[in-house]
Enzyme design. Sequence first.
Site, PDB file in Angstrom:
ATOM      1  N   ALA A  61      39.698  12.750  -4.187  1.00  0.00           N
ATOM      2  CA  ALA A  61      40.729  13.335  -3.339  1.00  0.00           C
ATOM      3  C   ALA A  61      41.977  12.468  -3.450  1.00  0.00           C
ATOM      4  O   ALA A  61      41.898  11.283  -3.792  1.00  0.00           O
ATOM      5  CB  ALA A  61      40.229  13.403  -1.904  1.00  0.00           C
ATOM      6  N   GLU A 103      34.221   5.796  -2.396  1.00  0.00           N
ATOM      7  CA  GLU A 103      34.942   5.878  -1.114  1.00  0.00           C
ATOM      8  C   GLU A 103      34.796   4.622  -0.273  1.00  0.00           C
ATOM      9  O   GLU A 103      35.714   4.217   0.432  1.00  0.00           O
ATOM     10  CB  GLU A 103      34.461   7.091  -0.303  1.00  0.00           C
ATOM     11  N   GLY A 126      35.637  12.745  -4.518  1.00  0.00           N
ATOM     12  CA  GLY A 126      35.672  14.202  -4.443  1.00  0.00           C
ATOM     13  C   GLY A 126      35.499  14.846  -5.812  1.00  0.00           C
ATOM     14  O   GLY A 126      35.024  15.991  -5.902  1.00  0.00           O
ATOM     15  N   GLU A 149      31.864  14.976  -6.280  1.00  0.00           N
ATOM     16  CA  GLU A 149      31.339  15.985  -5.347  1.00  0.00           C
ATOM     17  C   GLU A 149      31.622  17.396  -5.847  1.00  0.00           C
ATOM     18  O   GLU A 149      30.775  18.286  -5.761  1.00  0.00           O
ATOM     19  CB  GLU A 149      31.952  15.761  -3.953  1.00  0.00           C
TER      20      GLU A 149
HETATM   21  C1  HXC Z   1      45.687   9.565  -5.885  1.00  0.00           C
HETATM   22  C2  HXC Z   1      45.215   8.629  -7.911  1.00  0.00           C
HETATM   23  C3  HXC Z   1      43.829   8.697  -7.648  1.00  0.00           C
HETATM   24  C4  HXC Z   1      43.415   9.276  -6.405  1.00  0.00           C
HETATM   25  C5  HXC Z   1      44.098   7.825  -9.584  1.00  0.00           C
HETATM   26  N1  HXC Z   1      45.326   8.072  -9.128  1.00  0.00           N
HETATM   27  N2  HXC Z   1      43.166   8.184  -8.705  1.00  0.00           N
HETATM   28  N3  HXC Z   1      46.126   9.062  -7.035  1.00  0.00           N
HETATM   29  N4  HXC Z   1      44.385   9.675  -5.557  1.00  0.00           N
HETATM   30  N5  HXC Z   1      42.124   9.422  -6.074  1.00  0.00           N
HETATM   31  C6  HXC Z   1      46.624   7.815  -9.792  1.00  0.00           C
HETATM   32  C7  HXC Z   1      46.983   6.349  -9.745  1.00  0.00           C
HETATM   33  O1  HXC Z   1      47.582   6.024  -8.518  1.00  0.00           O
HETATM   34  C8  HXC Z   1      47.964   6.263 -10.895  1.00  0.00           C
HETATM   35  O2  HXC Z   1      49.210   6.787 -10.489  1.00  0.00           O
HETATM   36  C9  HXC Z   1      47.383   7.233 -11.916  1.00  0.00           C
HETATM   37  O3  HXC Z   1      46.523   8.096 -11.166  1.00  0.00           O
HETATM   38  C10 HXC Z   1      46.550   6.533 -12.968  1.00  0.00           C
HETATM   39  O4  HXC Z   1      45.583   5.731 -12.317  1.00  0.00           O
HETATM   40  P1  HXC Z   1      45.356   4.175 -12.639  1.00  0.00           P
HETATM   41  O5  HXC Z   1      44.661   3.592 -11.486  1.00  0.00           O
HETATM   42  O6  HXC Z   1      46.624   3.543 -13.069  1.00  0.00           O
HETATM   43  O7  HXC Z   1      44.391   4.292 -13.907  1.00  0.00           O
HETATM   44  P2  HXC Z   1      43.233   3.278 -14.350  1.00  0.00           P
HETATM   45  O8  HXC Z   1      43.703   1.851 -14.256  1.00  0.00           O
HETATM   46  O9  HXC Z   1      42.793   3.780 -15.668  1.00  0.00           O
HETATM   47  O10 HXC Z   1      42.066   3.451 -13.279  1.00  0.00           O
HETATM   48  C11 HXC Z   1      41.388   4.695 -13.171  1.00  0.00           C
HETATM   49  C12 HXC Z   1      40.531   4.733 -11.874  1.00  0.00           C
HETATM   50  C13 HXC Z   1      41.434   4.397 -10.660  1.00  0.00           C
HETATM   51  C14 HXC Z   1      39.390   3.716 -11.972  1.00  0.00           C
HETATM   52  C15 HXC Z   1      39.952   6.132 -11.779  1.00  0.00           C
HETATM   53  O11 HXC Z   1      42.579   5.237 -10.731  1.00  0.00           O
HETATM   54  C16 HXC Z   1      40.784   4.598  -9.332  1.00  0.00           C
HETATM   55  O12 HXC Z   1      39.973   3.761  -8.890  1.00  0.00           O
HETATM   56  N6  HXC Z   1      41.151   5.689  -8.636  1.00  0.00           N
HETATM   57  C17 HXC Z   1      40.688   5.954  -7.275  1.00  0.00           C
HETATM   58  C18 HXC Z   1      39.266   6.459  -7.283  1.00  0.00           C
HETATM   59  C19 HXC Z   1      38.769   6.716  -5.855  1.00  0.00           C
HETATM   60  O13 HXC Z   1      38.740   5.825  -5.012  1.00  0.00           O
HETATM   61  N7  HXC Z   1      38.373   7.967  -5.622  1.00  0.00           N
HETATM   62  C20 HXC Z   1      37.856   8.365  -4.296  1.00  0.00           C
HETATM   63  C21 HXC Z   1      38.974   8.878  -3.442  1.00  0.00           C
HETATM   64  S1  HXC Z   1      38.442   9.288  -1.836  1.00  0.00           S
HETATM   65  P3  HXC Z   1      50.589   6.022 -10.855  1.00  0.00           P
HETATM   66  O14 HXC Z   1      51.627   6.865 -10.174  1.00  0.00           O
HETATM   67  O15 HXC Z   1      50.448   4.634 -10.339  1.00  0.00           O
HETATM   68  O16 HXC Z   1      50.640   6.075 -12.344  1.00  0.00           O
HETATM   69  C22 HXC Z   1      37.691  10.759  -2.002  1.00  0.00           C
HETATM   70  C23 HXC Z   1      37.138  11.351  -0.709  1.00  0.00           C
HETATM   71  C24 HXC Z   1      36.645  12.723  -0.966  1.00  0.00           C
HETATM   72  O17 HXC Z   1      37.605  11.307  -3.035  1.00  0.00           O
HETATM   73  C25 HXC Z   1      36.565  13.479   0.316  1.00  0.00           C
HETATM   74  C26 HXC Z   1      36.438  14.946   0.071  1.00  0.00           C
HETATM   75  C27 HXC Z   1      36.775  15.769   1.251  1.00  0.00           C
END
Ligand code: HXC
Length: 258
Positions: A65, A132, A109, A112
């Site tokens: 998400a 998360e 997400g 999921e």
């Molecule tokens: C918003 C995101 C994002 C996310 C990546 N980006 N994941 N933006 N929400 N979930 C964006 C980054 O900010 C970045 O933007 C660009 O995508 C590239 O990501 P990087 O981090 O620079 O790439 P990398 O170093 O290759 O790392 C990849 C990654 C990392 C390991 C996937 O991006 C990451 O850890 N993302 C978050 C994963 C996460 O925590 N997901 C769970 C979210 S909570 P810029 O503008 O800086 O280039 C969730 C709850 C679900 O999902 C609930 C459902 C109802």
Amino acid sequence: MSEIFVLSETRGRVGLLTLNRPKALNALNDQLMDQLGAGLLAFDANDDIGCIVITGSEKAFAAGADIGAMKDWSYMDVYKTEYITRNWETIRRIRKPVIAAVAGYALGGGCELAMMCDFILAADTAKFGQPEIKIGVIPGSGGTQRLPRAVGKSKAMEMVLTGRMMDAVEAERAGLVSRIVAADRLLEDAIETATVIAGMSLPAVMMAKESVNRAYESSLSEGVLFERRLFHSCFAMADQKEGMAAFVEKRKPTFKHM
Ligand code: HXC
């Protein structure tokens, strides 16, 4: 005009939906999920479509998400509006099979969403996780429920508590994905698989999906009874007559999807 975050196209009787927010690794926001829901409902209602594929990019199916969109929400924001979660459940209403074709990250997400599909085909580059916990929350769209059902409690618990990722090989071994394919063959393979399904009798396919899903919602005896009732109802279908006649006559069946 709002941005197009989901591309929709058809390949024969297959409906293909591609998540298209590459700069944010397909982070799932409300607009994207609305567009995905609309695309799924449109294919489900289209008689010319027999199977649906959801895919992302080479680098990410979806990295979760949208954290940027969520970070300032209050409890009241999320409780009253059901932001994000509101439009996640559309996929569960889809009666035709939905395949997730996953390359790269399927996190939070994104994992999921993949698990809400009927099965997951993974590229050898796929990485699954529920990270998360690392940002101070827990999965919110079924991760704590579907992951243990798919891979067992121990592995699911470890992943949810530590946020570690699982690669494609581990995911296949654990039963999260049906198969691993080379990344450059993923889409082709997913379309081929979907085409095979779309060539079957659509009502039989829908019944098979419904019946397998019952395995998660009922006791074994209830599930077996449900299956038997659907099996009996197959004998009201023209496609059952055609399929069995074609076998006996040693020819290919021509299904009318009725
Ligand atoms: C918003 C995101 C994002 C996310 C990546 N980006 N994941 N933006 N929400 N979930 C964006 C980054 O900010 C970045 O933007 C660009 O995508 C590239 O990501 P990087 O981090 O620079 O790439 P990398 O170093 O290759 O790392 C990849 C990654 C990392 C390991 C996937 O991006 C990451 O850890 N993302 C978050 C994963 C996460 O925590 N997901 C769970 C979210 S909570 P810029 O503008 O800086 O280039 C969730 C709850 C679900 O999902 C609930 C459902 C109802």
